[in-house]
Design an enzyme around this catalytic site. Structure first.
Site, PDB file in Angstrom:
ATOM      1  N   ASP A 133      67.818  15.141-123.723  1.00 42.54           N
ATOM      2  CA  ASP A 133      66.466  14.828-124.184  1.00 42.54           C
ATOM      3  C   ASP A 133      65.637  16.107-124.385  1.00 42.54           C
ATOM      4  OD1 ASP A 133      64.595  12.905-124.936  1.00 42.54           O
ATOM      5  OD2 ASP A 133      63.742  12.722-122.924  1.00 42.54           O
ATOM      6  N   GLN A 182      62.768   9.234-117.566  1.00 43.76           N
ATOM      7  CA  GLN A 182      61.720   8.624-118.387  1.00 43.76           C
ATOM      8  C   GLN A 182      60.337   9.131-117.968  1.00 43.76           C
ATOM      9  OE1 GLN A 182      62.395   6.448-121.062  1.00 43.76           O
ATOM     10  NE2 GLN A 182      60.233   6.759-121.492  1.00 43.76           N
ATOM     11  N   LYS A 224      67.085   2.184-125.218  1.00 43.82           N
ATOM     12  CA  LYS A 224      68.074   3.263-125.144  1.00 43.82           C
ATOM     13  C   LYS A 224      69.433   2.716-124.701  1.00 43.82           C
ATOM     14  CE  LYS A 224      64.374   6.508-124.677  1.00 43.82           C
ATOM     15  NZ  LYS A 224      63.326   7.047-123.797  1.00 43.82           N
TER      16      LYS A 224
END
Ligand code: NAP
Length: 280
Positions: free
Chosen positions: A121, A98, A54
């Site tokens: 996200d 994450q 990322k």
């Protein structure tokens, strides 16, 4: 049948070229370089790899990235404090926590703490609700990337019967909502579904997202179906059996090089969009 490839790598490259020039424009306006923050709790080796990918993707289009690494024994309160700091920092335009976090963390509380305009996200419950209602929000990156890929190849989704195999909060469920918003008729299958092949037989569009290597086979799908394989087992094995599905499909994603690159490209696209909105 000789299927056409839904090439996520090629589509991603084109999308990234456009993103690069949008970031350039933001910089010319004199504002700070927009930053995507990734928060990693603990030392999961696969998570480390994803976070690195990322960061590289941000770099490839001129976005800033910052990794916040927190120890394995981090408490929910400590994590919430860090998220609050990122929410308050105007240079931060995207926050990614994450998954998975260590078991002592209340991951839902942490996800929901992320400010809606920085939830690039698509993990907040609020964002999911907004996306389902068709109100501006950033949807989860893998299903959003799948829609981008289908759009890139100008596939008309309206009226298609989409069968989604998997109902996870990051993939199957948001996929169903996004395709419903695009006028597909939806069937969502899961581990308790009876007679999966019967459902797949009537699918114009199959989204394989069950986390089982090569599980969906060509015999189960109908001639001319579009097969999108979100599977990513051991980094390069899909949830559909490419060889047998390719004999029946009209369009098919390769693994790797299909959905994977679109996921990361969508994440950085959401971050650029968030930066553009913040800059007015
Ligand atoms: P997950 O959380 O494990 O969910 C799997 C889903 O599949 C569940 O809803 C499960 O049903 C369903 N399922 C399991 N066995 C099944 C069966 N035999 N028949 C029908 N449905 C079944 O997985 P995920 O996170 O959604 O990921 C799904 C796949 O996408 C994995 O291969 C993963 O590696 C991949 N993935 C790829 C990307 C990318 O960027 N390319 C990103 C995320 C995930 P229940 O709900 O009943 O348990």
């Amino acid at each position: 049948m000789n299927p056409q490839l839904l090439d996520g790598k090629a589509a991603s490259e084109q999308i990234r070229n456009d993103l690069r020039s949008r970031v350039e424009k933001l910089k010319l306006r004199g504002g700070p370089v927009p930053v995507l923050v990734t928060i990693l709790v603990g030392n999961n080796p696969s998570s480390e790899v994803y976070v690195k990918m990322k960061g590289k993707a941000c770099e490839s289009i001129g976005l800033g990235s910052r990794k916040i690494q927190m120890p394995e024994e981090t408490t929910t309160e400590e994590l919430l404090k860090v998220i609050d700091e990122c929410n308050a920092d105007p240079t931060v335009r995207g926050i990614l926590l994450q998954h998975p976090s260590p078991s002592q963390i209340d991951e839902r509380a942490a996800f929901d703490r992320i400010a809606i305009d920085k939830d690039v996200d698509g993990v907040t419950a609020f964002g999911f609700g907004r996306m389902s209602l068709g109100i501006q929000a950033y949807p989860a990156c893998t299903p959003a990337g799948i829609v981008k890929l289908l759009d890139h190849y100008k596939i008309n989704l309206s009226g298609l019967h989409a069968v989604i195999v998997g109902r996870s909060p990051i993939l199957g469920k948001p996929m169903a909502q996004l395709l419903l918003n695009r006028d597909c008729t939806i069937t969502v299958c899961h581990s308790r579904t009876k007679d999966l092949p019967r459902h797949l037989q009537s699918a114009d569009l199959v989204v394989a997202a069950c986390g089982k290597p090569r599980y969906i086979v060509g015999d189960w799908i109908k001639e001319g179906a579009i097969v999108v394989d979100a599977g990513y087992n051991d980094g390069n094995i899909g949830d559909a059996d490419f060889e047998s599905c390719a004999k029946k499909a009209s369009w098919i994603t390769p693994v790797p090089g299909g959905v994977g690159p679109m996921t990361i490209t969508t994440l950085i696209a959401h971050t650029v969009e968030s930066a553009e909105k913040a800059s007015g």
